[in-house]
Design a protein around this motif. Structure first.
Motif, PDB file in Angstrom:
ATOM      1  N   ASN A  83       0.840  -1.195   0.000  1.00  0.00           N
ATOM      2  CA  ASN A  83       0.000   0.000   0.000  1.00  0.00           C
ATOM      3  C   ASN A  83       0.876   1.246   0.000  1.00  0.00           C
ATOM      4  O   ASN A  83       2.115   1.153   0.006  1.00  0.00           O
ATOM      5  CB  ASN A  83      -0.948   0.008   1.207  1.00  0.00           C
ATOM      6  CG  ASN A  83      -0.204  -0.206   2.519  1.00  0.00           C
ATOM      7  OD1 ASN A  83       0.749   0.508   2.823  1.00  0.00           O
ATOM      8  ND2 ASN A  83      -0.618  -1.203   3.282  1.00  0.00           N
ATOM      9  N   GLU A  84       0.238   2.419   0.008  1.00  0.00           N
ATOM     10  CA  GLU A  84       0.989   3.673  -0.083  1.00  0.00           C
ATOM     11  C   GLU A  84       1.704   4.033   1.217  1.00  0.00           C
ATOM     12  O   GLU A  84       2.504   4.971   1.251  1.00  0.00           O
ATOM     13  CB  GLU A  84       0.065   4.813  -0.492  1.00  0.00           C
ATOM     14  CG  GLU A  84      -0.982   5.192   0.540  1.00  0.00           C
ATOM     15  CD  GLU A  84      -1.767   6.429   0.156  1.00  0.00           C
ATOM     16  OE1 GLU A  84      -2.499   6.938   1.022  1.00  0.00           O
ATOM     17  OE2 GLU A  84      -1.640   6.889  -0.989  1.00  0.00           O
ATOM     18  N   ASP A  85       1.436   3.283   2.287  1.00  0.00           N
ATOM     19  CA  ASP A  85       2.126   3.528   3.555  1.00  0.00           C
ATOM     20  C   ASP A  85       3.423   2.726   3.667  1.00  0.00           C
ATOM     21  O   ASP A  85       4.158   2.870   4.647  1.00  0.00           O
ATOM     22  CB  ASP A  85       1.211   3.169   4.727  1.00  0.00           C
ATOM     23  CG  ASP A  85      -0.032   4.049   4.773  1.00  0.00           C
ATOM     24  OD1 ASP A  85       0.088   5.253   4.473  1.00  0.00           O
ATOM     25  OD2 ASP A  85      -1.122   3.540   5.092  1.00  0.00           O
ATOM     26  N   TYR A  86       3.698   1.907   2.670  1.00  0.00           N
ATOM     27  CA  TYR A  86       4.895   1.063   2.702  1.00  0.00           C
ATOM     28  C   TYR A  86       6.153   1.926   2.689  1.00  0.00           C
ATOM     29  O   TYR A  86       6.254   2.917   1.955  1.00  0.00           O
ATOM     30  CB  TYR A  86       4.896   0.113   1.506  1.00  0.00           C
ATOM     31  CG  TYR A  86       6.091  -0.805   1.453  1.00  0.00           C
ATOM     32  CD1 TYR A  86       6.153  -1.958   2.225  1.00  0.00           C
ATOM     33  CD2 TYR A  86       7.173  -0.505   0.625  1.00  0.00           C
ATOM     34  CE1 TYR A  86       7.253  -2.805   2.171  1.00  0.00           C
ATOM     35  CE2 TYR A  86       8.274  -1.332   0.560  1.00  0.00           C
ATOM     36  CZ  TYR A  86       8.313  -2.486   1.339  1.00  0.00           C
ATOM     37  OH  TYR A  86       9.406  -3.305   1.290  1.00  0.00           O
TER      38      TYR A  86
ATOM     39  N   ALA B  64       3.629   7.267  -0.345  1.00  0.00           N
ATOM     40  CA  ALA B  64       2.891   8.525  -0.516  1.00  0.00           C
ATOM     41  C   ALA B  64       3.795   9.733  -0.311  1.00  0.00           C
ATOM     42  O   ALA B  64       3.716  10.721  -1.053  1.00  0.00           O
ATOM     43  CB  ALA B  64       1.705   8.570   0.455  1.00  0.00           C
ATOM     44  N   GLU B  65       4.670   9.678   0.700  1.00  0.00           N
ATOM     45  CA  GLU B  65       5.569  10.802   0.977  1.00  0.00           C
ATOM     46  C   GLU B  65       6.579  10.998  -0.148  1.00  0.00           C
ATOM     47  O   GLU B  65       6.882  12.133  -0.530  1.00  0.00           O
ATOM     48  CB  GLU B  65       6.284  10.575   2.302  1.00  0.00           C
ATOM     49  CG  GLU B  65       5.360  10.687   3.508  1.00  0.00           C
ATOM     50  CD  GLU B  65       6.015  10.197   4.791  1.00  0.00           C
ATOM     51  OE1 GLU B  65       5.647  10.710   5.861  1.00  0.00           O
ATOM     52  OE2 GLU B  65       6.879   9.297   4.724  1.00  0.00           O
TER      53      GLU B  65
ATOM     54  N   SER C 275       7.372   7.039   3.280  1.00  0.00           N
ATOM     55  CA  SER C 275       6.424   6.089   2.684  1.00  0.00           C
ATOM     56  C   SER C 275       6.304   6.333   1.188  1.00  0.00           C
ATOM     57  O   SER C 275       6.821   7.330   0.660  1.00  0.00           O
ATOM     58  CB  SER C 275       5.051   6.241   3.341  1.00  0.00           C
ATOM     59  OG  SER C 275       4.494   7.511   3.003  1.00  0.00           O
TER      60      SER C 275
ATOM     61  N   GLU D 274       0.830   7.307  -6.545  1.00  0.00           N
ATOM     62  CA  GLU D 274       1.121   6.005  -5.950  1.00  0.00           C
ATOM     63  C   GLU D 274       1.550   4.962  -6.964  1.00  0.00           C
ATOM     64  O   GLU D 274       2.504   4.210  -6.727  1.00  0.00           O
ATOM     65  CB  GLU D 274      -0.107   5.505  -5.187  1.00  0.00           C
ATOM     66  CG  GLU D 274       0.105   4.158  -4.513  1.00  0.00           C
ATOM     67  CD  GLU D 274      -1.151   3.633  -3.858  1.00  0.00           C
ATOM     68  OE1 GLU D 274      -1.103   2.511  -3.312  1.00  0.00           O
ATOM     69  OE2 GLU D 274      -2.189   4.331  -3.898  1.00  0.00           O
TER      70      GLU D 274
END
Length: 277
Positions: free
Chosen positions: A224-227, A256-257, A254, A266
């Motif tokens: 996911n985008e928090d990876y 996203a960051e 992450s 993403e």
């Protein structure tokens, strides 16, 4: 079945009774006279009496991801003009507007897909600037694009390409919907298309299908985008097309960051990290 919030019951006299809470709310929002449109015994379709609205050309259920690909392909190949409305059970609503085989605009009530969130996810504006713009819209009644340019957070040259990216991202999301209903009407209100784009629907469809296929593989390693990814101690110099993402992978940022820092969304960042792995 009895626990469904959208359940209705028709008794022996033909009277409709809402059983579920959602069914009751939906019927209360449609007070008036309706006429039955002919259909098979397992489907009921009604139109409001006196309605002179757009003609419903296509309608159906979505039960698997990618099911809407065939519908979009038909609309594109036939060069239809109209609105494809997609509804999900959690009240998410999206519209894609077509004209002569092109996608010219979208509408969405999903917060993460609104123009402001697209600008934030691309790193064009900060969260503070976005919040300030939304407050200005609420106070003045102005549209988001007008307000954010007046505040000088973005220029027209920055804003319009992001509006096109919003159209693309909503389109790709629609293709992945796995449960819901769709309706295609042969016309739409021109006021709904705030800025007209001309994106070839067939090209978008091919790109969307490719993304769905590739993302299934990417998710095996990047869930996911928090990876958060980090380079291994013996990492080699990456290819030039992956160097920018590699430089951002520090074990703290992450997906996203990283996207916000380099102006990518993403999918692009996920693909790059997967390739680096």
């Amino acid at each position: 079945m009895m626990d469904r919030a959208d359940l209705l019951r028709v008794d022996a006299t033909g009277t409709i009774h809402p059983v579920g809470k959602t069914a009751s709310q939906e019927l209360r929002a449609r007070i008036g006279e309706w006429r039955l449109v002919g259909g098979p015994k397992d489907v009921v379709l009604m139109r409001r009496v006196g309605s002179m609205g757009a003609v419903l050309k296509l309608a159906g259920e979505v039960r698997t991801p990618g099911a809407l690909c065939d519908i979009v392909a038909l609309i594109a190949q036939a060069a239809f003009k109209g609105e494809l409305l997609i509804l999900e059970e959690d009240e998410k609503s999206r519209s894609i507007y077509f004209d002569a085989g092109n996608v010219i605009g979208v509408a969405t009530n999903v917060d993460d897909e609104r123009l402001g969130e697209i600008l934030y996810r691309f790193g064009v504006v900060t969260r503070e600037q976005l919040d300030q713009t939304l407050a200005a819209c609420k106070a003045s009644g102005k549209r988001f694009g007008e307000a954010i340019m007046e505040l000088e957070f973005v220029t027209a040259e920055e804003l319009f390409p992001m509006m096109a990216r919003q159209v693309e991202e909503v389109f790709y999301t629609v293709l992945q919907i796995s449960s819901g209903t769709f309706y295609f009407f042969d016309r739409f209100d021109d006021k709904a298309v705030l800025h007209r784009h001309n994106l070839h629907a067939s090209a978008l469809l091919m790109e969307g299908a490719r993304r769905m296929d590739e993302m299934r593989f990417f998710r095996e390693k990047v869930p996911n985008e928090d990876y958060v990814a980090a380079p291994s101690p013996n990492a080699k110099k990456p290819p030039d097309d992956l160097a920018e993402v590699f430089a951002q992978c520090d074990g703290r940022r992450s997906v996203a960051e990283i996207g916000r820092r380099i102006g990518q969304l993403e999918f692009e960042v996920t693909r790059a990290i997967f390739q680096l792995m």
